[in-house]
Design a protein around this motif. Structure first.
Motif, PDB file in Angstrom:
ATOM      1  N   GLY A 177       0.812  -1.207   0.000  1.00 41.87           N
ATOM      2  CA  GLY A 177       0.000   0.000   0.000  1.00 41.87           C
ATOM      3  C   GLY A 177       0.847   1.258   0.000  1.00 41.87           C
ATOM      4  N   LYS A 178       0.201   2.375   0.348  1.00 48.51           N
ATOM      5  CA  LYS A 178       0.837   3.689   0.280  1.00 48.51           C
ATOM      6  C   LYS A 178       0.611   4.428   1.592  1.00 48.51           C
ATOM      7  CE  LYS A 178      -0.946   6.741  -2.515  1.00 48.51           C
ATOM      8  NZ  LYS A 178      -1.325   7.453  -3.756  1.00 48.51           N
ATOM      9  N   LEU A 179       1.639   5.183   2.033  1.00 49.01           N
ATOM     10  CA  LEU A 179       1.586   5.860   3.323  1.00 49.01           C
ATOM     11  C   LEU A 179       2.233   7.237   3.190  1.00 49.01           C
ATOM     12  CD1 LEU A 179       0.937   5.557   6.390  1.00 49.01           C
ATOM     13  CD2 LEU A 179       3.244   4.605   6.663  1.00 49.01           C
ATOM     14  N   GLN A 180       1.599   8.237   3.814  1.00 45.47           N
ATOM     15  CA  GLN A 180       2.142   9.601   3.761  1.00 45.47           C
ATOM     16  C   GLN A 180       3.292   9.759   4.765  1.00 45.47           C
ATOM     17  OE1 GLN A 180       0.002  13.501   2.871  1.00 45.47           O
ATOM     18  NE2 GLN A 180      -0.085  13.439   5.107  1.00 45.47           N
ATOM     19  N   LEU A 181       4.315  10.499   4.340  1.00 43.20           N
ATOM     20  CA  LEU A 181       5.443  10.858   5.199  1.00 43.20           C
ATOM     21  C   LEU A 181       5.413  12.373   5.431  1.00 43.20           C
ATOM     22  CD1 LEU A 181       8.331   8.863   3.433  1.00 43.20           C
ATOM     23  CD2 LEU A 181       6.798   8.059   5.246  1.00 43.20           C
ATOM     24  N   TYR A 182       5.726  12.776   6.660  1.00 39.02           N
ATOM     25  CA  TYR A 182       5.785  14.202   7.002  1.00 39.02           C
ATOM     26  C   TYR A 182       7.184  14.522   7.522  1.00 39.02           C
ATOM     27  CZ  TYR A 182       4.994  18.542   9.597  1.00 39.02           C
ATOM     28  OH  TYR A 182       5.068  19.822  10.082  1.00 39.02           O
ATOM     29  N   PHE A 183       7.878  15.418   6.807  1.00 37.35           N
ATOM     30  CA  PHE A 183       9.223  15.839   7.178  1.00 37.35           C
ATOM     31  C   PHE A 183       9.169  17.293   7.667  1.00 37.35           C
ATOM     32  CE2 PHE A 183       9.402  12.905   3.625  1.00 37.35           C
ATOM     33  CZ  PHE A 183      10.397  11.991   3.958  1.00 37.35           C
ATOM     34  N   ARG A 184       9.880  17.594   8.767  1.00 38.94           N
ATOM     35  CA  ARG A 184       9.924  18.959   9.282  1.00 38.94           C
ATOM     36  C   ARG A 184      11.376  19.332   9.566  1.00 38.94           C
ATOM     37  NH1 ARG A 184       6.804  20.839  14.739  1.00 38.94           N
ATOM     38  NH2 ARG A 184       8.486  19.564  15.616  1.00 38.94           N
ATOM     39  N   TRP A 197       5.390  10.753  11.101  1.00 42.54           N
ATOM     40  CA  TRP A 197       6.150  11.948  11.469  1.00 42.54           C
ATOM     41  C   TRP A 197       7.614  11.520  11.497  1.00 42.54           C
ATOM     42  CZ3 TRP A 197       3.387  16.312  13.971  1.00 42.54           C
ATOM     43  CH2 TRP A 197       4.235  17.411  14.198  1.00 42.54           C
ATOM     44  N   VAL A 198       8.335  11.846  10.401  1.00 44.62           N
ATOM     45  CA  VAL A 198       9.657  11.266  10.152  1.00 44.62           C
ATOM     46  C   VAL A 198      10.701  11.890  11.067  1.00 44.62           C
ATOM     47  CG1 VAL A 198      11.452  10.889   8.431  1.00 44.62           C
ATOM     48  CG2 VAL A 198       9.034  10.753   7.763  1.00 44.62           C
ATOM     49  N   THR A 199      11.459  11.047  11.744  1.00 44.38           N
ATOM     50  CA  THR A 199      12.575  11.515  12.569  1.00 44.38           C
ATOM     51  C   THR A 199      13.922  11.203  11.924  1.00 44.38           C
ATOM     52  OG1 THR A 199      12.493   9.431  13.816  1.00 44.38           O
ATOM     53  CG2 THR A 199      11.270  11.314  14.712  1.00 44.38           C
ATOM     54  N   SER A 200      13.960  10.256  10.990  1.00 48.24           N
ATOM     55  CA  SER A 200      15.167  10.012  10.201  1.00 48.24           C
ATOM     56  C   SER A 200      14.766   9.276   8.927  1.00 48.24           C
ATOM     57  CB  SER A 200      16.192   9.185  10.983  1.00 48.24           C
ATOM     58  OG  SER A 200      15.726   7.874  11.200  1.00 48.24           O
ATOM     59  N   PHE A 201      15.575   9.461   7.884  1.00 48.51           N
ATOM     60  CA  PHE A 201      15.295   8.767   6.624  1.00 48.51           C
ATOM     61  C   PHE A 201      16.612   8.411   5.950  1.00 48.51           C
ATOM     62  CE2 PHE A 201      15.551  13.239   5.483  1.00 48.51           C
ATOM     63  CZ  PHE A 201      16.238  13.246   4.271  1.00 48.51           C
ATOM     64  N   HIS A 202      16.548   7.410   5.039  1.00 49.96           N
ATOM     65  CA  HIS A 202      17.737   6.910   4.363  1.00 49.96           C
ATOM     66  C   HIS A 202      17.407   6.646   2.898  1.00 49.96           C
ATOM     67  CE1 HIS A 202      19.541   6.166   8.335  1.00 49.96           C
ATOM     68  NE2 HIS A 202      18.332   5.772   8.673  1.00 49.96           N
ATOM     69  N   ASP A 223      17.694  19.317   3.997  1.00 54.22           N
ATOM     70  CA  ASP A 223      17.905  19.780   2.625  1.00 54.22           C
ATOM     71  C   ASP A 223      18.268  18.641   1.664  1.00 54.22           C
ATOM     72  OD1 ASP A 223      20.408  19.329   3.614  1.00 54.22           O
ATOM     73  OD2 ASP A 223      21.301  21.158   2.773  1.00 54.22           O
ATOM     74  N   LEU A 224      18.538  17.432   2.190  1.00 48.22           N
ATOM     75  CA  LEU A 224      18.740  16.279   1.301  1.00 48.22           C
ATOM     76  C   LEU A 224      17.465  15.940   0.528  1.00 48.22           C
ATOM     77  CD1 LEU A 224      20.852  13.834   3.504  1.00 48.22           C
ATOM     78  CD2 LEU A 224      21.652  15.216   1.588  1.00 48.22           C
ATOM     79  N   LEU A 225      16.319  16.360   1.048  1.00 46.03           N
ATOM     80  CA  LEU A 225      15.065  16.100   0.338  1.00 46.03           C
ATOM     81  C   LEU A 225      15.062  16.730  -1.045  1.00 46.03           C
ATOM     82  CD1 LEU A 225      12.542  16.642   3.277  1.00 46.03           C
ATOM     83  CD2 LEU A 225      13.184  14.458   2.246  1.00 46.03           C
ATOM     84  N   ASP A 226      15.828  17.843  -1.210  1.00 45.12           N
ATOM     85  CA  ASP A 226      15.903  18.487  -2.528  1.00 45.12           C
ATOM     86  C   ASP A 226      16.554  17.577  -3.560  1.00 45.12           C
ATOM     87  OD1 ASP A 226      14.744  20.767  -1.508  1.00 45.12           O
ATOM     88  OD2 ASP A 226      16.663  21.758  -1.085  1.00 45.12           O
ATOM     89  N   LEU A 227      17.337  16.618  -3.098  1.00 41.48           N
ATOM     90  CA  LEU A 227      18.052  15.723  -4.010  1.00 41.48           C
ATOM     91  C   LEU A 227      17.308  14.418  -4.248  1.00 41.48           C
ATOM     92  CD1 LEU A 227      21.670  16.247  -2.624  1.00 41.48           C
ATOM     93  CD2 LEU A 227      20.506  17.475  -4.475  1.00 41.48           C
ATOM     94  N   LEU A 228      16.118  14.301  -3.662  1.00 36.08           N
ATOM     95  CA  LEU A 228      15.293  13.106  -3.881  1.00 36.08           C
ATOM     96  C   LEU A 228      14.298  13.357  -4.994  1.00 36.08           C
ATOM     97  CD1 LEU A 228      14.507  11.932  -0.229  1.00 36.08           C
ATOM     98  CD2 LEU A 228      16.458  11.349  -1.689  1.00 36.08           C
ATOM     99  N   ASP A 229      14.015  12.313  -5.767  1.00 37.77           N
ATOM    100  CA  ASP A 229      13.073  12.391  -6.886  1.00 37.77           C
ATOM    101  C   ASP A 229      12.045  11.282  -6.774  1.00 37.77           C
ATOM    102  OD1 ASP A 229      14.280  14.517  -8.675  1.00 37.77           O
ATOM    103  OD2 ASP A 229      15.996  13.165  -8.463  1.00 37.77           O
ATOM    104  N   LEU A 230      10.938  11.480  -7.467  1.00 39.76           N
ATOM    105  CA  LEU A 230       9.922  10.429  -7.510  1.00 39.76           C
ATOM    106  C   LEU A 230      10.530   9.179  -8.137  1.00 39.76           C
ATOM    107  CD1 LEU A 230       6.654  12.325  -8.519  1.00 39.76           C
ATOM    108  CD2 LEU A 230       7.778  12.103  -6.298  1.00 39.76           C
ATOM    109  N   THR A 238      17.014  18.772  10.945  1.00 38.87           N
ATOM    110  CA  THR A 238      18.162  19.697  10.923  1.00 38.87           C
ATOM    111  C   THR A 238      18.952  19.571   9.623  1.00 38.87           C
ATOM    112  OG1 THR A 238      19.523  18.120  12.170  1.00 38.87           O
ATOM    113  CG2 THR A 238      18.290  19.757  13.441  1.00 38.87           C
ATOM    114  N   ALA A 239      20.202  19.106   9.714  1.00 40.50           N
ATOM    115  CA  ALA A 239      21.097  19.120   8.553  1.00 40.50           C
ATOM    116  C   ALA A 239      20.635  18.205   7.425  1.00 40.50           C
ATOM    117  CB  ALA A 239      22.502  18.724   8.986  1.00 40.50           C
ATOM    118  N   ASP A 240      19.857  17.166   7.734  1.00 43.77           N
ATOM    119  CA  ASP A 240      19.424  16.231   6.699  1.00 43.77           C
ATOM    120  C   ASP A 240      18.236  16.748   5.888  1.00 43.77           C
ATOM    121  OD1 ASP A 240      21.354  14.397   7.305  1.00 43.77           O
ATOM    122  OD2 ASP A 240      20.084  13.236   8.666  1.00 43.77           O
TER     123      ASP A 240
END
Length: 521
Positions: free
Chosen positions: A99-106, A143-148, A115-122, A111-113
């Motif tokens: 299935g599909k699940l929404q992620l929320y990044f703040r 409610w995302v606390t870390s991602f890889h 802006d890495l979201l700008d380098l992620l693509d669909l 913090t430093a990670d």
């Protein structure tokens, strides 16, 4: 603008996107991020995470807050299928096989990670962990606390705009991967963006498992027989040929398993079956692929009447197991596998459904009849009586048989491996099961008289000499096996691909074969 220029333009756009993603790849590595992970220990499939949250709500009421306090921690992984940036926060959707699940990044949490979201693509594969909560709009989210980043996708998936009907819950995708030909060629992309396609192949796996379980539970032994054969046989079809260099001999890809499985019956393996790939050098159509899957079984001491009853039980069982009791719908019809199935002899079906009398007609009469249904005079001249009757049946009767219907007692010329019918040796104890306008199963009281079998083979040889390319060659080793004695035997073959078409409601055989045969691009 011409279609060709549109194609070139699209290709150039696609390559520019690839170049942009390769540049992002370099930037990620410059930041010390490895874009292709070795593993990721994710604990929760999306469907399980959602289920856990819903069960928690049902037990405790709304015991969650928007800040994600006092909530369930999860670790999920899948493809990134949407992303929208809203200042210092980002919403995205991650999809896995369940299935599909929404992620929320703040930004405050990452913090430093962040802006890495700008380098992620669909299309990128992502792992994320955090706590579950429900947004103001009611959507369950992490409610995302870390991602890889697990794998960077360099080519964009053909994701479309998705809408879900508020009343019916039906999912609709617009401007997505709609080119059917491209979907078959790029099945990996088709599976990635169309969950219903994945569902079809899960259904296929359940169908094969149910067939295997039914036979295993009734004392059958699953075996394997050669794909490369020095002689092809067991069906009337043209083979693919190949060459074995070391032995310097021509070999054929099997067109059926029959003759090898019956050798095993001679050897005392009284109930055997094989679920196997077969290959027939024939045209492509909505119901035909040159490489296809069949199940064949052979059971000592059964005749075709026994096999008919067995077939009714098998199909009722498989349909229930594969669909969980849901109705079978195909081509606007609800297909019912209620026992017993309808029955007609071949001659009855042609007379009562097709409106032609073939039992007393001469071969010239039959040739004239097949010309009226579209067969060329040249092709008709090379056909024997059995082939002529088969052409008439396929044109005038088969498309009209929607509900499961046994067609029995085929003319001897059409069945070189079946026993003569008791009381009328001009016919054979053979049936085919027709469902949704097409043959699904073929079965016999198997011929076990080696002298009669030799005569049938020799008759096929004469037809081949007259120009019929779909005949059974004379197989001396098989005749030798029969001369050791074969017990009375019932044999059965069923196309797995066609069965899955019916159970899934798929209009084309290509919809149920992961990688169908295609012309070169």
């Amino acid at each position: 603008m011409s279609d060709e220029s549109l194609t070139v333009s699209d290709a150039l756009t696609d390559e520019r996107v690839v170049a942009d993603r390769v540049a992002k790849l370099a930037r990620l590595r410059a930041r010390g991020v490895e874009p292709y992970a070795y593993s990721y220990d994710h604990l929760h499939p999306v469907a399980e995470a959602i289920r856990m949250f819903v069960e928690r709500e049902e037990r405790n009421g709304d015991a969650t807050s928007e800040e994600g306090e006092d909530n369930i921690w999860v670790r999920v992984a899948g493809r990134l299928v949407s992303k929208r940036v809203m200042g210092k926060s980002t919403f995205a959707h991650l999809a896995d096989r369940t299935g599909k699940l929404q992620l929320y990044f703040r930004v405050n949490d990452l913090t430093a990670d962040y802006d890495l979201l700008d380098l992620l693509d669909l299309g990128d594969w992502l792992g994320a962990e955090g706590t579950l909560f429900r947004t103001r709009t009611g959507e369950i989210s992490v409610w995302v606390t870390s991602f890889h980043l697990l794998s960077k996708a360099l080519r964009p998936l053909p994701l479309g705009k998705e809408e879900v009907d508020a009343e019916t819950g039906e999912r609709r995708v617009y401007s997505g991967f709609t080119d059917v030909e491209a979907r078959y060629r790029q099945r990996y992309a088709d599976l990635a963006v169309n969950p219903e396609v994945r569902d079809t192949f899960v259904l296929r796996a359940k169908t094969v498992s149910a067939v295997r379980r039914f036979l295993d539970d009734r004392g059958f032994v699953e075996v394997e027989t050669p794909v490369l054969q020095p002689l092809y046989g067991g069906a009337l079809a043209r083979p693919f040929t190949t060459h074995h260099n070391a032995l310097d001999m021509q070999l054929y890809l099997r067109i059926a398993d029959e003759l090898y499985l019956k050798r095993l019956i001679v050897g005392g393996m009284e109930r055997v079956y094989e679920i196997a790939k077969n290959f027939r050098n024939e045209g492509l159509s909505r119901f035909h692929n040159p490489e296809f899957t069949m199940v064949e079984f052979y059971a000592a001491y059964m005749d075709y009447e026994d096999v008919m009853r067995f077939t009714e039980e098998l199909l009722a069982y498989v349909a229930h197991e594969a669909l969980g009791g849901a109705p079978v719908r195909f081509g606007g019809h609800e297909i019912r596998f209620d026992q017993p199935f309808a029955r007609f002899t071949m001659y009855e079906a042609l007379r009562e459904i097709g409106g032609v009398e073939v039992e007393t007609g001469s071969e010239d009469d039959l040739r004239e009849a097949v010309r009226r249904v579209g067969v060329s005079a040249e092709d008709a001249r090379s056909m024997g009586r059995g082939k002529l009757i088969d052409e008439l049946f396929g044109a005038l009767v088969e498309p009209k048989l929607i509900q499961p219907t046994f067609i029995t007692d085929y003319p001897r010329e059409m069945s070189p491996l079946a026993k003569p019918k008791r009381g009328d040796p001009s016919l054979t104890e053979r049936f085919e099961l027709m469902v949704a306008g097409k043959e699904l199963c073929n079965a016999y009281s198997e011929l076990n008289d080696p002298i009669d079998q030799r005569e049938r083979f020799e008759s096929q040889t004469r037809l081949a000499a007259a120009g019929d390319e779909e005949t059974q060659p004379l197989d001396e080793d098989f005749l030798r096996a029969m001369e050791f004695g074969m017990p009375p035997t019932g044999g059965f073959g069923m196309g797995i691909d066609r069965l899955v078409m019916i159970l899934s409601g798929s209009p084309s055989i290509r919809d149920v074969i992961l990688f169908p045969t295609m012309r070169p691009e």
